[in-house]
Write a protein that holds these residues in place. Structure first.
Motif, PDB file in Angstrom:
ATOM      1  N   GLY A   1      49.644  47.895  43.218  1.00  0.00           N
ATOM      2  CA  GLY A   1      49.665  47.066  42.023  1.00  0.00           C
ATOM      3  C   GLY A   1      50.629  45.894  42.101  1.00  0.00           C
ATOM      4  N   THR A   2      51.329  45.739  43.227  1.00  0.00           N
ATOM      5  CA  THR A   2      52.380  44.718  43.303  1.00  0.00           C
ATOM      6  C   THR A   2      51.834  43.315  43.497  1.00  0.00           C
ATOM      7  N   GLY A   3      50.676  43.181  44.153  1.00  0.00           N
ATOM      8  CA  GLY A   3      50.193  41.859  44.532  1.00  0.00           C
ATOM      9  C   GLY A   3      50.679  41.425  45.893  1.00  0.00           C
ATOM     10  N   TYR A   4      51.424  42.310  46.585  1.00  0.00           N
ATOM     11  CA  TYR A   4      51.827  41.995  47.961  1.00  0.00           C
ATOM     12  C   TYR A   4      51.662  43.200  48.905  1.00  0.00           C
TER      13      TYR A   4
ATOM     14  N   GLN B   1      53.921  50.643  35.231  1.00  0.00           N
ATOM     15  CA  GLN B   1      53.622  49.742  36.336  1.00  0.00           C
ATOM     16  C   GLN B   1      54.062  48.320  35.988  1.00  0.00           C
ATOM     17  N   ASN B   2      54.108  47.497  37.000  1.00  0.00           N
ATOM     18  CA  ASN B   2      54.414  46.061  36.880  1.00  0.00           C
ATOM     19  C   ASN B   2      55.876  45.765  36.581  1.00  0.00           C
ATOM     20  N   ALA B   3      56.749  46.784  36.553  1.00  0.00           N
ATOM     21  CA  ALA B   3      58.173  46.538  36.362  1.00  0.00           C
ATOM     22  C   ALA B   3      58.820  46.257  37.720  1.00  0.00           C
ATOM     23  N   VAL B   4      59.571  45.167  37.795  1.00  0.00           N
ATOM     24  CA  VAL B   4      60.254  44.800  39.035  1.00  0.00           C
ATOM     25  C   VAL B   4      61.756  44.944  38.838  1.00  0.00           C
ATOM     26  N   VAL B   5      62.397  45.674  39.770  1.00  0.00           N
ATOM     27  CA  VAL B   5      63.851  45.823  39.749  1.00  0.00           C
ATOM     28  C   VAL B   5      64.407  45.079  40.967  1.00  0.00           C
TER      29      VAL B   5
ATOM     30  N   THR C   1      71.709  45.775  40.637  1.00  0.00           N
ATOM     31  CA  THR C   1      70.669  44.950  40.017  1.00  0.00           C
ATOM     32  C   THR C   1      71.166  43.510  39.886  1.00  0.00           C
ATOM     33  N   VAL C   2      70.324  42.587  40.314  1.00  0.00           N
ATOM     34  CA  VAL C   2      70.637  41.161  40.239  1.00  0.00           C
ATOM     35  C   VAL C   2      70.541  40.665  38.795  1.00  0.00           C
ATOM     36  N   ARG C   3      69.611  41.221  38.064  1.00  0.00           N
ATOM     37  CA  ARG C   3      69.351  40.882  36.660  1.00  0.00           C
ATOM     38  C   ARG C   3      68.603  42.065  36.071  1.00  0.00           C
ATOM     39  N   PRO C   4      68.395  42.127  34.755  1.00  0.00           N
ATOM     40  CA  PRO C   4      67.604  43.224  34.192  1.00  0.00           C
ATOM     41  C   PRO C   4      66.210  43.282  34.802  1.00  0.00           C
ATOM     42  N   ALA C   5      65.629  44.476  34.794  1.00  0.00           N
ATOM     43  CA  ALA C   5      64.272  44.646  35.301  1.00  0.00           C
ATOM     44  C   ALA C   5      63.307  43.830  34.458  1.00  0.00           C
ATOM     45  N   MET C   6      62.322  43.230  35.115  1.00  0.00           N
ATOM     46  CA  MET C   6      61.276  42.468  34.427  1.00  0.00           C
ATOM     47  C   MET C   6      60.089  43.402  34.214  1.00  0.00           C
ATOM     48  N   VAL C   7      59.716  43.621  32.963  1.00  0.00           N
ATOM     49  CA  VAL C   7      58.719  44.637  32.640  1.00  0.00           C
ATOM     50  C   VAL C   7      57.595  44.037  31.809  1.00  0.00           C
ATOM     51  N   GLY C   8      56.560  44.829  31.583  1.00  0.00           N
ATOM     52  CA  GLY C   8      55.522  44.498  30.614  1.00  0.00           C
ATOM     53  C   GLY C   8      54.608  43.370  31.023  1.00  0.00           C
ATOM     54  N   GLY C   9      53.807  42.910  30.039  1.00  0.00           N
ATOM     55  CA  GLY C   9      52.805  41.879  30.275  1.00  0.00           C
ATOM     56  C   GLY C   9      53.411  40.534  30.614  1.00  0.00           C
ATOM     57  N   ASP C  10      54.571  40.216  30.005  1.00  0.00           N
ATOM     58  CA  ASP C  10      55.360  39.057  30.377  1.00  0.00           C
ATOM     59  C   ASP C  10      54.575  37.745  30.396  1.00  0.00           C
ATOM     60  N   LYS C  11      54.231  37.251  29.199  1.00  0.00           N
ATOM     61  CA  LYS C  11      53.472  36.001  29.109  1.00  0.00           C
ATOM     62  C   LYS C  11      54.247  34.804  29.656  1.00  0.00           C
ATOM     63  N   ARG C  12      55.571  34.984  29.845  1.00  0.00           N
ATOM     64  CA  ARG C  12      56.365  33.912  30.455  1.00  0.00           C
ATOM     65  C   ARG C  12      55.796  33.491  31.805  1.00  0.00           C
ATOM     66  N   ALA C  13      55.151  34.435  32.479  1.00  0.00           N
ATOM     67  CA  ALA C  13      54.750  34.202  33.866  1.00  0.00           C
ATOM     68  C   ALA C  13      53.327  33.667  34.019  1.00  0.00           C
ATOM     69  N   GLN C  14      52.683  33.275  32.922  1.00  0.00           N
ATOM     70  CA  GLN C  14      51.297  32.819  33.032  1.00  0.00           C
ATOM     71  C   GLN C  14      51.160  31.584  33.922  1.00  0.00           C
ATOM     72  N   VAL C  15      52.082  30.642  33.779  1.00  0.00           N
ATOM     73  CA  VAL C  15      52.041  29.438  34.626  1.00  0.00           C
ATOM     74  C   VAL C  15      52.289  29.817  36.079  1.00  0.00           C
TER      75      VAL C  15
ATOM     76  N   ALA D   1      51.311  39.788  34.471  1.00  0.00           N
ATOM     77  CA  ALA D   1      52.107  41.023  34.471  1.00  0.00           C
ATOM     78  C   ALA D   1      52.561  41.454  35.856  1.00  0.00           C
ATOM     79  N   GLN D   2      51.891  41.007  36.898  1.00  0.00           N
ATOM     80  CA  GLN D   2      52.100  41.612  38.219  1.00  0.00           C
ATOM     81  C   GLN D   2      53.454  41.252  38.835  1.00  0.00           C
ATOM     82  N   PRO D   3      54.016  42.180  39.618  1.00  0.00           N
ATOM     83  CA  PRO D   3      55.293  41.905  40.275  1.00  0.00           C
ATOM     84  C   PRO D   3      55.319  40.610  41.079  1.00  0.00           C
ATOM     85  N   VAL D   4      54.270  40.322  41.849  1.00  0.00           N
ATOM     86  CA  VAL D   4      54.288  39.100  42.668  1.00  0.00           C
ATOM     87  C   VAL D   4      54.426  37.866  41.787  1.00  0.00           C
ATOM     88  N   THR D   5      53.812  37.882  40.615  1.00  0.00           N
ATOM     89  CA  THR D   5      53.896  36.749  39.692  1.00  0.00           C
ATOM     90  C   THR D   5      55.280  36.655  39.069  1.00  0.00           C
TER      91      THR D   5
END
Length: 478
Positions: free
Chosen positions: A175-178, A73-77, A85-99, A125-129
Protein backbone atom coordinates in the motif's frame (compact mmCIF):
# COMPACT_ATOMS: atom_id res chain seq x y z
CA UNK A 1 -0.97 -24.28 21.26
CA UNK A 2 -2.20 -21.95 23.98
CA UNK A 3 -3.35 -18.36 23.62
CA UNK A 4 -2.36 -15.52 21.29
CA UNK A 5 -3.30 -11.85 20.97
CA UNK A 6 -4.14 -9.53 18.12
CA UNK A 7 -3.71 -5.79 18.39
CA UNK A 8 -5.52 -3.38 16.04
CA UNK A 9 -4.36 0.24 16.19
CA UNK A 10 -7.03 2.03 14.17
CA UNK A 11 -7.11 5.80 13.46
CA UNK A 12 -9.06 6.38 16.69
CA UNK A 13 -8.36 3.57 19.16
CA UNK A 14 -6.47 0.42 20.08
CA UNK A 15 -8.35 -2.83 20.48
CA UNK A 16 -6.72 -6.07 21.67
CA UNK A 17 -8.30 -9.50 21.45
CA UNK A 18 -6.93 -12.59 23.18
CA UNK A 19 -7.79 -15.78 21.33
CA UNK A 20 -7.46 -19.53 21.64
CA UNK A 21 -4.63 -20.32 19.23
CA UNK A 22 -6.28 -23.50 17.92
CA UNK A 23 -9.89 -22.38 17.37
CA UNK A 24 -9.75 -18.58 17.22
CA UNK A 25 -12.36 -18.23 19.97
CA UNK A 26 -12.09 -14.76 21.55
CA UNK A 27 -11.37 -15.24 25.26
CA UNK A 28 -11.09 -11.60 26.37
CA UNK A 29 -10.44 -8.17 24.94
CA UNK A 30 -9.31 -4.68 25.81
CA UNK A 31 -9.96 -1.25 24.34
CA UNK A 32 -8.64 2.31 24.70
CA UNK A 33 -8.99 5.45 22.57
CA UNK A 34 -5.86 7.26 21.40
CA UNK A 35 -5.23 10.32 23.63
CA UNK A 36 -5.87 12.80 20.79
CA UNK A 37 -8.86 14.92 19.80
CA UNK A 38 -10.65 14.13 16.55
CA UNK A 39 -8.77 12.62 13.60
CA UNK A 40 -5.82 14.94 12.92
CA UNK A 41 -3.59 14.62 9.85
CA UNK A 42 -0.49 14.55 12.09
CA UNK A 43 -0.13 12.51 15.26
CA UNK A 44 2.70 11.75 17.66
CA UNK A 45 3.06 7.94 17.39
CA UNK A 46 3.63 7.81 21.15
CA UNK A 47 -0.17 8.20 21.36
CA UNK A 48 -0.48 4.72 19.84
CA UNK A 49 1.76 3.29 22.58
CA UNK A 50 -0.21 5.06 25.32
CA UNK A 51 -3.53 3.61 24.16
CA UNK A 52 -1.86 0.21 23.67
CA UNK A 53 -0.69 0.24 27.28
CA UNK A 54 -4.15 1.22 28.51
CA UNK A 55 -5.91 -1.42 26.37
CA UNK A 56 -3.54 -4.10 27.69
CA UNK A 57 -4.12 -3.12 31.33
CA UNK A 58 -5.42 -5.42 34.03
CA UNK A 59 -3.17 -8.31 33.03
CA UNK A 60 -4.90 -8.81 29.67
CA UNK A 61 -1.79 -10.33 28.07
CA UNK A 62 -0.93 -12.74 30.91
CA UNK A 63 -0.14 -16.16 29.45
CA UNK A 64 -0.13 -14.88 25.85
CA UNK A 65 2.62 -16.55 23.80
CA UNK A 66 2.49 -14.48 20.61
CA UNK A 67 1.00 -11.22 19.42
CA UNK A 68 0.18 -9.85 15.98
CA UNK A 69 -0.16 -6.17 15.11
CA UNK A 70 -2.62 -4.63 12.67
CA UNK A 71 -2.72 -0.91 12.15
CA UNK A 72 -4.20 1.88 10.07
CA UNK A 73 -2.80 2.00 6.58
CA UNK A 74 -1.23 5.00 4.84
CA UNK A 75 0.41 6.31 8.04
CA UNK A 76 4.05 7.28 7.53
CA UNK A 77 6.49 7.53 10.45
CA UNK A 78 9.66 9.33 9.28
CA UNK A 79 12.69 8.60 11.46
CA UNK A 80 16.17 10.13 11.57
CA UNK A 81 19.38 8.09 11.54
CA UNK A 82 19.12 7.58 15.33
CA UNK A 83 15.56 6.21 15.13
CA UNK A 84 13.83 9.33 16.48
CA UNK A 85 10.74 10.74 14.79
CA UNK A 86 11.60 13.66 12.52
CA UNK A 87 8.05 15.03 12.80
CA UNK A 88 4.65 13.61 13.82
CA UNK A 89 3.38 10.67 11.79
CA UNK A 90 1.38 11.66 8.71
CA UNK A 91 -1.91 9.76 8.78
CA UNK A 92 -5.33 9.56 7.16
CA UNK A 93 -6.67 10.76 3.82
CA UNK A 94 -4.61 13.96 4.02
CA UNK A 95 -6.14 16.25 1.39
CA UNK A 96 -3.02 18.42 1.78
CA UNK A 97 -1.26 16.00 -0.53
CA UNK A 98 -3.64 16.15 -3.51
CA UNK A 99 -1.32 18.41 -5.51
CA UNK A 100 1.62 16.15 -4.60
CA UNK A 101 -0.27 13.13 -5.99
CA UNK A 102 -0.80 14.88 -9.33
CA UNK A 103 2.88 15.93 -9.36
CA UNK A 104 4.01 12.32 -8.86
CA UNK A 105 1.74 11.00 -11.59
CA UNK A 106 3.23 13.49 -14.05
CA UNK A 107 6.81 12.98 -12.83
CA UNK A 108 6.80 9.27 -13.72
CA UNK A 109 4.98 9.73 -17.01
CA UNK A 110 1.31 9.20 -16.21
CA UNK A 111 -1.15 6.78 -14.60
CA UNK A 112 -0.14 3.83 -16.77
CA UNK A 113 3.52 4.17 -15.78
CA UNK A 114 2.58 3.99 -12.08
CA UNK A 115 0.25 1.04 -12.61
CA UNK A 116 3.03 -0.85 -14.35
CA UNK A 117 5.61 0.11 -11.68
CA UNK A 118 3.76 -0.67 -8.43
CA UNK A 119 0.19 -1.66 -9.29
CA UNK A 120 -1.45 1.59 -8.20
CA UNK A 121 -1.73 5.25 -9.12
CA UNK A 122 -0.74 7.74 -6.37
CA UNK A 123 -3.62 9.05 -4.29
CA UNK A 124 -3.48 11.78 -1.64
CA UNK A 125 -3.54 9.25 1.22
CA UNK A 126 -0.65 7.05 0.11
CA UNK A 127 2.76 7.11 1.80
CA UNK A 128 4.62 7.86 -1.45
CA UNK A 129 2.45 10.96 -1.93
CA UNK A 130 2.94 12.09 1.65
CA UNK A 131 6.70 11.89 1.08
CA UNK A 132 6.38 14.15 -1.96
CA UNK A 133 4.35 16.62 0.14
CA UNK A 134 6.98 16.49 2.90
CA UNK A 135 9.77 17.14 0.40
CA UNK A 136 7.98 20.17 -1.07
CA UNK A 137 6.47 21.61 2.13
CA UNK A 138 8.94 20.71 4.92
CA UNK A 139 12.27 20.25 3.10
CA UNK A 140 14.34 20.31 6.30
CA UNK A 141 12.30 17.45 7.80
CA UNK A 142 12.52 15.56 4.51
CA UNK A 143 16.29 15.96 4.46
CA UNK A 144 16.62 14.54 8.01
CA UNK A 145 14.44 11.53 7.18
CA UNK A 146 16.65 8.45 7.03
CA UNK A 147 14.19 5.61 7.75
CA UNK A 148 10.58 5.11 6.64
CA UNK A 149 8.13 3.00 8.64
CA UNK A 150 4.37 2.54 8.55
CA UNK A 151 2.26 2.44 11.70
CA UNK A 152 2.33 -1.35 12.18
CA UNK A 153 6.07 -1.47 11.38
CA UNK A 154 6.76 1.16 14.04
CA UNK A 155 4.59 -0.58 16.67
CA UNK A 156 6.26 -3.96 16.05
CA UNK A 157 9.69 -2.28 16.29
CA UNK A 158 8.73 -0.65 19.59
CA UNK A 159 7.36 -3.91 21.06
CA UNK A 160 10.65 -5.61 20.19
CA UNK A 161 12.68 -2.90 21.94
CA UNK A 162 13.76 -0.94 18.84
CA UNK A 163 16.19 -3.49 17.38
CA UNK A 164 18.55 -2.72 14.50
CA UNK A 165 16.45 -4.90 12.19
CA UNK A 166 13.19 -3.31 11.08
CA UNK A 167 10.54 -5.38 9.32
CA UNK A 168 7.22 -5.15 7.54
CA UNK A 169 4.98 -7.56 5.62
CA UNK A 170 4.01 -7.70 1.96
CA UNK A 171 0.44 -6.59 2.71
CA UNK A 172 1.49 -3.35 4.35
CA UNK A 173 4.31 -2.77 1.87
CA UNK A 174 1.92 -3.10 -1.08
CA UNK A 175 0.00 0.00 0.00
CA UNK A 176 3.00 2.34 0.14
CA UNK A 177 3.27 3.22 -3.56
CA UNK A 178 6.92 2.16 -3.61
CA UNK A 179 6.65 -1.66 -3.38
CA UNK A 180 5.24 -3.83 -6.14
CA UNK A 181 2.97 -6.78 -5.33
CA UNK A 182 3.71 -8.16 -8.81
CA UNK A 183 7.49 -8.30 -8.39
CA UNK A 184 7.68 -8.50 -4.59
CA UNK A 185 10.30 -5.76 -4.53
CA UNK A 186 10.75 -2.14 -3.48
CA UNK A 187 11.14 0.63 -6.04
CA UNK A 188 13.76 2.73 -4.27
CA UNK A 189 13.80 5.10 -7.25
CA UNK A 190 10.20 6.06 -6.44
CA UNK A 191 11.16 6.87 -2.83
CA UNK A 192 13.86 9.15 -4.21
CA UNK A 193 11.42 10.68 -6.71
CA UNK A 194 9.06 11.53 -3.83
CA UNK A 195 11.37 12.31 -0.90
CA UNK A 196 14.30 13.74 -2.85
CA UNK A 197 16.80 11.13 -1.61
CA UNK A 198 17.05 7.48 -0.62
CA UNK A 199 15.90 6.20 2.79
CA UNK A 200 16.15 2.90 4.63
CA UNK A 201 13.09 0.69 4.17
CA UNK A 202 11.99 -2.20 6.41
CA UNK A 203 12.73 -5.78 5.39
CA UNK A 204 9.65 -7.50 3.93
CA UNK A 205 9.20 -10.85 5.72
CA UNK A 206 6.86 -13.73 4.91
CA UNK A 207 3.25 -14.09 6.15
CA UNK A 208 4.13 -16.80 8.69
CA UNK A 209 7.49 -15.34 9.75
CA UNK A 210 8.14 -13.82 13.14
CA UNK A 211 9.49 -10.28 13.36
CA UNK A 212 11.24 -11.29 16.56
CA UNK A 213 10.84 -12.14 20.24
CA UNK A 214 10.69 -9.72 23.15
CA UNK A 215 13.15 -10.08 26.07
CA UNK A 216 10.23 -11.63 28.00
CA UNK A 217 9.85 -14.34 25.34
CA UNK A 218 6.72 -12.99 23.60
CA UNK A 219 6.81 -13.82 19.90
CA UNK A 220 5.82 -10.93 17.60
CA UNK A 221 4.51 -11.84 14.13
CA UNK A 222 5.06 -9.84 10.96
CA UNK A 223 2.07 -7.53 11.41
CA UNK A 224 0.05 -6.09 8.52
CA UNK A 225 -2.33 -3.32 7.47
CA UNK A 226 -5.92 -3.14 8.69
CA UNK A 227 -7.42 -4.13 5.32
CA UNK A 228 -5.30 -7.29 5.07
CA UNK A 229 -5.83 -8.17 8.73
CA UNK A 230 -9.62 -7.80 8.42
CA UNK A 231 -9.64 -10.05 5.33
CA UNK A 232 -7.57 -12.63 7.24
CA UNK A 233 -9.84 -12.35 10.28
CA UNK A 234 -12.90 -12.97 8.10
CA UNK A 235 -11.17 -15.98 6.57
CA UNK A 236 -11.88 -15.00 2.97
CA UNK A 237 -10.38 -17.04 0.14
CA UNK A 238 -10.63 -17.49 -3.60
CA UNK A 239 -14.18 -16.75 -4.79
CA UNK A 240 -14.82 -14.30 -1.92
CA UNK A 241 -15.13 -10.53 -2.09
CA UNK A 242 -15.57 -7.96 0.67
CA UNK A 243 -17.70 -4.86 0.14
CA UNK A 244 -17.14 -2.21 2.83
CA UNK A 245 -19.83 0.41 3.34
CA UNK A 246 -18.30 3.55 4.78
CA UNK A 247 -18.91 7.14 3.64
CA UNK A 248 -16.99 5.91 0.61
CA UNK A 249 -17.00 2.27 -0.44
CA UNK A 250 -14.44 -0.36 -1.30
CA UNK A 251 -14.55 -3.74 -2.96
CA UNK A 252 -11.73 -6.25 -2.57
CA UNK A 253 -11.31 -9.89 -3.46
CA UNK A 254 -8.72 -12.63 -3.11
CA UNK A 255 -6.90 -13.45 -6.35
CA UNK A 256 -4.01 -15.69 -7.28
CA UNK A 257 -1.96 -13.00 -9.05
CA UNK A 258 -1.30 -9.28 -8.96
CA UNK A 259 -3.47 -7.28 -11.37
CA UNK A 260 -1.88 -4.44 -13.33
CA UNK A 261 -4.61 -1.99 -14.32
CA UNK A 262 -3.52 0.82 -16.61
CA UNK A 263 -6.68 2.81 -15.88
CA UNK A 264 -5.74 2.99 -12.19
CA UNK A 265 -9.15 1.81 -10.98
CA UNK A 266 -7.65 -1.33 -9.40
CA UNK A 267 -5.13 -0.97 -6.59
CA UNK A 268 -3.04 -4.14 -6.58
CA UNK A 269 -2.43 -5.02 -2.92
CA UNK A 270 -0.97 -8.17 -1.40
CA UNK A 271 -2.83 -10.01 1.35
CA UNK A 272 -1.61 -11.50 4.63
CA UNK A 273 -1.34 -15.08 3.32
CA UNK A 274 0.84 -14.89 0.19
CA UNK A 275 -2.08 -14.25 -2.19
CA UNK A 276 -3.22 -10.97 -3.73
CA UNK A 277 -5.96 -8.53 -2.78
CA UNK A 278 -7.05 -6.29 -5.67
CA UNK A 279 -9.12 -3.35 -4.39
CA UNK A 280 -11.51 -1.00 -6.21
CA UNK A 281 -12.74 2.10 -4.39
CA UNK A 282 -15.85 4.24 -4.87
CA UNK A 283 -16.12 7.70 -3.37
CA UNK A 284 -19.86 7.52 -2.72
CA UNK A 285 -21.40 4.85 -0.52
CA UNK A 286 -23.12 5.72 2.77
CA UNK A 287 -22.71 9.45 2.06
CA UNK A 288 -25.32 8.83 -0.69
CA UNK A 289 -27.76 7.51 1.91
CA UNK A 290 -27.07 10.33 4.35
CA UNK A 291 -27.64 12.89 1.62
CA UNK A 292 -30.95 11.28 0.65
CA UNK A 293 -32.07 11.15 4.30
CA UNK A 294 -31.35 14.86 4.76
CA UNK A 295 -33.12 15.69 1.50
CA UNK A 296 -36.21 13.82 2.68
CA UNK A 297 -36.11 15.32 6.19
CA UNK A 298 -35.34 12.00 7.89
CA UNK A 299 -33.29 11.82 11.07
CA UNK A 300 -31.46 8.53 10.49
CA UNK A 301 -30.66 5.82 7.97
CA UNK A 302 -33.06 3.35 9.59
CA UNK A 303 -35.94 5.67 8.70
CA UNK A 304 -34.62 5.97 5.14
CA UNK A 305 -34.44 2.18 4.89
CA UNK A 306 -37.99 1.74 6.21
CA UNK A 307 -39.22 4.29 3.66
CA UNK A 308 -37.34 2.60 0.80
CA UNK A 309 -38.96 -0.74 1.64
CA UNK A 310 -42.36 0.83 0.77
CA UNK A 311 -41.16 1.19 -2.84
CA UNK A 312 -40.45 -1.64 -5.29
CA UNK A 313 -37.31 -2.81 -7.13
CA UNK A 314 -36.46 -0.27 -9.81
CA UNK A 315 -37.76 2.65 -7.71
CA UNK A 316 -40.66 3.26 -10.12
CA UNK A 317 -38.17 4.25 -12.82
CA UNK A 318 -36.01 6.57 -10.72
CA UNK A 319 -32.27 6.07 -11.21
CA UNK A 320 -29.65 7.85 -9.09
CA UNK A 321 -26.04 7.98 -10.29
CA UNK A 322 -24.56 8.65 -6.86
CA UNK A 323 -21.46 10.62 -7.90
CA UNK A 324 -21.99 13.26 -5.22
CA UNK A 325 -18.28 13.84 -4.50
CA UNK A 326 -17.16 13.16 -8.05
CA UNK A 327 -16.23 9.52 -8.52
CA UNK A 328 -13.15 7.33 -8.72
CA UNK A 329 -14.87 4.25 -10.21
CA UNK A 330 -15.52 5.22 -12.95
CA UNK A 331 -12.90 7.97 -13.04
CA UNK A 332 -15.12 11.07 -13.06
CA UNK A 333 -13.47 13.34 -10.48
CA UNK A 334 -15.33 16.55 -11.34
CA UNK A 335 -18.85 15.29 -11.88
CA UNK A 336 -21.96 15.42 -9.66
CA UNK A 337 -24.86 13.09 -8.92
CA UNK A 338 -27.64 12.58 -11.47
CA UNK A 339 -31.30 11.71 -10.83
CA UNK A 340 -33.30 10.55 -13.86
CA UNK A 341 -36.70 9.01 -14.54
CA UNK A 342 -38.75 11.73 -12.91
CA UNK A 343 -42.42 11.31 -13.75
CA UNK A 344 -45.42 12.44 -11.78
CA UNK A 345 -46.05 8.92 -10.43
CA UNK A 346 -42.40 8.39 -9.44
CA UNK A 347 -42.09 11.66 -7.50
CA UNK A 348 -42.73 10.14 -4.10
CA UNK A 349 -40.40 10.01 -1.08
CA UNK A 350 -40.31 6.19 -0.96
CA UNK A 351 -39.11 5.95 -4.58
CA UNK A 352 -36.32 8.47 -4.02
CA UNK A 353 -35.29 6.56 -0.87
CA UNK A 354 -35.17 3.28 -2.82
CA UNK A 355 -33.24 4.94 -5.67
CA UNK A 356 -30.58 6.05 -3.16
CA UNK A 357 -30.03 2.47 -1.96
CA UNK A 358 -30.08 1.05 -5.48
CA UNK A 359 -27.74 3.77 -6.76
CA UNK A 360 -25.22 3.13 -3.98
CA UNK A 361 -25.33 -0.65 -4.48
CA UNK A 362 -25.17 -0.41 -8.28
CA UNK A 363 -22.10 1.81 -7.96
CA UNK A 364 -20.49 -0.90 -5.83
CA UNK A 365 -21.65 -3.56 -8.33
CA UNK A 366 -19.80 -1.55 -11.00
CA UNK A 367 -16.67 -1.86 -8.83
CA UNK A 368 -17.25 -5.62 -8.47
CA UNK A 369 -17.54 -5.88 -12.26
CA UNK A 370 -14.17 -4.16 -12.69
CA UNK A 371 -12.66 -7.12 -10.81
CA UNK A 372 -14.82 -9.72 -12.58
CA UNK A 373 -13.75 -8.24 -15.90
CA UNK A 374 -10.15 -9.08 -14.99
CA UNK A 375 -10.91 -12.72 -14.23
CA UNK A 376 -11.53 -12.43 -10.48
CA UNK A 377 -14.12 -14.99 -9.40
CA UNK A 378 -16.83 -13.68 -7.05
CA UNK A 379 -19.21 -16.31 -5.67
CA UNK A 380 -19.75 -14.83 -2.21
CA UNK A 381 -19.74 -11.24 -0.95
CA UNK A 382 -19.06 -10.25 2.67
CA UNK A 383 -20.87 -6.99 3.40
CA UNK A 384 -19.26 -4.88 6.13
CA UNK A 385 -20.21 -1.62 7.88
CA UNK A 386 -23.15 -0.48 9.99
CA UNK A 387 -25.26 0.15 6.85
CA UNK A 388 -25.02 -3.57 6.01
CA UNK A 389 -27.58 -4.15 8.78
CA UNK A 390 -30.24 -2.01 7.05
CA UNK A 391 -33.18 -3.96 5.66
CA UNK A 392 -33.15 -2.05 2.33
CA UNK A 393 -29.48 -2.97 1.80
CA UNK A 394 -30.06 -6.63 2.63
CA UNK A 395 -33.16 -6.80 0.42
CA UNK A 396 -31.41 -5.44 -2.68
CA UNK A 397 -27.73 -6.41 -2.41
CA UNK A 398 -27.78 -10.15 -3.33
CA UNK A 399 -29.72 -9.63 -6.58
CA UNK A 400 -27.76 -6.51 -7.59
CA UNK A 401 -24.39 -8.15 -6.83
CA UNK A 402 -25.47 -11.45 -8.40
CA UNK A 403 -23.95 -13.45 -5.56
CA UNK A 404 -24.58 -14.85 -2.10
CA UNK A 405 -24.19 -12.09 0.49
CA UNK A 406 -22.93 -12.69 4.02
CA UNK A 407 -23.45 -10.03 6.69
CA UNK A 408 -21.07 -11.09 9.49
CA UNK A 409 -21.79 -10.27 13.09
CA UNK A 410 -20.03 -7.04 14.15
CA UNK A 411 -16.53 -7.73 15.49
CA UNK A 412 -13.04 -6.27 15.21
CA UNK A 413 -11.95 -8.54 12.38
CA UNK A 414 -8.65 -6.69 11.98
CA UNK A 415 -7.65 -7.57 15.56
CA UNK A 416 -8.85 -11.15 15.05
CA UNK A 417 -6.80 -11.35 11.84
CA UNK A 418 -3.74 -10.08 13.69
CA UNK A 419 -4.26 -12.76 16.34
CA UNK A 420 -4.60 -15.43 13.64
CA UNK A 421 -1.31 -14.26 12.15
CA UNK A 422 0.29 -14.54 15.61
CA UNK A 423 -1.04 -18.11 15.94
CA UNK A 424 0.41 -18.96 12.52
CA UNK A 425 3.87 -17.59 13.39
CA UNK A 426 3.76 -19.37 16.77
CA UNK A 427 2.77 -22.68 15.19
CA UNK A 428 5.54 -22.43 12.60
CA UNK A 429 8.09 -21.61 15.29
CA UNK A 430 6.96 -24.68 17.26
CA UNK A 431 6.91 -26.91 14.18
CA UNK A 432 3.16 -27.61 14.44
CA UNK A 433 2.00 -25.51 11.45
CA UNK A 434 3.09 -25.29 7.82
CA UNK A 435 4.38 -21.84 6.75
CA UNK A 436 2.24 -22.19 3.61
CA UNK A 437 -1.03 -22.98 5.44
CA UNK A 438 -2.54 -20.67 8.08
CA UNK A 439 -4.40 -22.06 11.10
CA UNK A 440 -7.99 -23.07 10.28
CA UNK A 441 -10.06 -20.89 12.56
CA UNK A 442 -13.83 -20.98 12.71
CA UNK A 443 -15.36 -18.41 10.35
CA UNK A 444 -17.56 -15.56 11.57
CA UNK A 445 -21.22 -16.07 12.33
CA UNK A 446 -23.59 -13.99 10.25
CA UNK A 447 -26.67 -13.74 8.08
CA UNK A 448 -26.52 -15.48 4.70
CA UNK A 449 -28.65 -13.91 1.97
CA UNK A 450 -29.24 -15.57 -1.41
CA UNK A 451 -30.33 -13.82 -4.65
CA UNK A 452 -32.88 -16.60 -5.22
CA UNK A 453 -35.91 -15.73 -7.31
CA UNK A 454 -35.07 -12.01 -7.09
CA UNK A 455 -31.97 -12.44 -9.27
CA UNK A 456 -33.73 -11.65 -12.58
CA UNK A 457 -35.44 -8.60 -11.08
CA UNK A 458 -32.16 -7.38 -9.61
CA UNK A 459 -30.34 -7.76 -12.90
CA UNK A 460 -33.09 -5.76 -14.64
CA UNK A 461 -32.61 -2.96 -12.08
CA UNK A 462 -28.87 -3.14 -12.66
CA UNK A 463 -29.34 -2.91 -16.42
CA UNK A 464 -31.57 0.14 -15.96
CA UNK A 465 -28.76 1.77 -13.97
CA UNK A 466 -26.06 0.83 -16.51
CA UNK A 467 -28.15 2.24 -19.37
CA UNK A 468 -28.50 5.59 -17.61
CA UNK A 469 -24.79 5.65 -16.75
CA UNK A 470 -23.81 4.91 -20.36
CA UNK A 471 -26.15 7.57 -21.72
CA UNK A 472 -24.86 10.15 -19.25
CA UNK A 473 -21.15 9.23 -19.30
CA UNK A 474 -20.59 7.14 -22.46
CA UNK A 475 -17.50 4.96 -22.31
CA UNK A 476 -16.77 5.79 -18.66
CA UNK A 477 -15.48 2.26 -18.08
CA UNK A 478 -13.43 1.90 -21.26
Amino acid sequence: MGIVAGLDSSPEFTRIVVCDADTGAVLKQGYAPHPVEGRPSDIDPQAWLLSLGEAAGGGLLEGVQAIGVSSQQNAVVPLDAQGNTVRPAMVGGDKRAQVAAADLVDALGGREAWAQAVGCVPQAAQPVTKLRWLNKTEPDAALRTAVLLQAHDWLVWQLLGRPVRRTTDRGGASGTGYWSAATGAYRADLVELALGHQAMLPEVIGPADAAGTTPEGLLISAGTGETMAAAFGLGIGLGDAVVSLGASGSVMAVHHEALVDNTGMITSLADATGMHLPVVTTLNAVRTLRGAAEMLGLSDLESLSDLAMKSTPGSHGLVLLPYLEGERTPNLPHTAGTLTGLRRESMKPEHLARAAFEGMLCGLADALDVLRGRGVEVRRVFLLGAAAELSAVQAAAPALFGAQVVVPQPADYAAIGAARQAAWALGVSQGTLDPRTPPMWQGPAGQVLEPGEELAVGQAVRQQYVSVREQTYPGAFR
